[in-house]
Write a protein that holds these residues in place. Structure first.
Motif, PDB file in Angstrom:
ATOM      1  N   HIS A  89      -7.816 -28.321   7.376  1.00 31.50           N
ATOM      2  CA  HIS A  89      -6.431 -28.752   7.539  1.00 31.50           C
ATOM      3  C   HIS A  89      -6.053 -28.634   9.010  1.00 31.50           C
ATOM      4  O   HIS A  89      -6.662 -27.869   9.761  1.00 31.50           O
ATOM      5  N   THR A  90      -5.054 -29.406   9.409  1.00 33.38           N
ATOM      6  CA  THR A  90      -4.641 -29.439  10.812  1.00 33.38           C
ATOM      7  C   THR A  90      -3.259 -30.070  10.947  1.00 33.38           C
ATOM      8  O   THR A  90      -2.772 -30.723  10.018  1.00 33.38           O
ATOM      9  N   ASP A  91      -2.674 -29.924  12.124  1.00 36.18           N
ATOM     10  CA  ASP A  91      -1.431 -30.634  12.422  1.00 36.18           C
ATOM     11  C   ASP A  91      -1.678 -31.802  13.379  1.00 36.18           C
ATOM     12  O   ASP A  91      -0.751 -32.534  13.718  1.00 36.18           O
TER      13      ASP A  91
ATOM     14  N   PHE B 192       1.385 -32.392   8.582  1.00 42.85           N
ATOM     15  CA  PHE B 192       0.168 -31.580   8.507  1.00 42.85           C
ATOM     16  C   PHE B 192      -0.791 -32.306   7.583  1.00 42.85           C
ATOM     17  O   PHE B 192      -0.366 -33.051   6.701  1.00 42.85           O
TER      18      PHE B 192
ATOM     19  N   THR C 244       4.366 -29.582   5.014  1.00 44.98           N
ATOM     20  CA  THR C 244       4.279 -28.243   5.592  1.00 44.98           C
ATOM     21  C   THR C 244       2.822 -27.820   5.757  1.00 44.98           C
ATOM     22  O   THR C 244       1.927 -28.314   5.057  1.00 44.98           O
ATOM     23  N   ARG C 245       2.610 -26.896   6.681  1.00 47.43           N
ATOM     24  CA  ARG C 245       1.265 -26.356   6.896  1.00 47.43           C
ATOM     25  C   ARG C 245       0.767 -25.639   5.638  1.00 47.43           C
ATOM     26  O   ARG C 245      -0.397 -25.739   5.276  1.00 47.43           O
TER      27      ARG C 245
END
Length: 94
Positions: free
Chosen positions: A19-21, A3, A55-56
């Motif tokens: 934020h993003t994956d 992430f 982690t997200r």
């Protein structure tokens, strides 16, 4: 899966944190205006900084922290100037 927290430089000179994956897809979404919101009226945007997180939640926490920072602190992060970030953090506390 990684992430990412990221900072974009908008056409008007402002910064946007998110934020993003999937960093590549998210930047393309910002560039096309598909996401609406803050960046759509400030195109084009340019990726200035990104960091991966396991982690997200950690990526989201980083985004929220960055959004609370002033322009000088964001510039220091983009430049990787940890001494300046520390100096700016102390100035705010004092």
């Amino acid at each position: 899966m990684a992430f990412y927290a990221y900072i974009l430089l908008c056409n008007d000179g402002s910064y946007y944190a998110g934020h993003t994956d999937d960093l590549e897809t998210r930047i393309a979404q910002h560039q096309s205006g598909a996401l609406g919101g803050y960046t759509v009226k400030r195109l084009p945007v340019k990726l200035e900084w990104a960091q991966d997180f396991p982690t997200r939640d950690e990526a989201f926490d980083a985004e929220r922290q960055i959004k609370g920072w002033g322009r000088a602190k964001k510039r220091a992060l983009i430049a990787g100037d940890w001494d300046k970030i520390s100096e700016l953090a102390k100035g705010r506390a004092g």
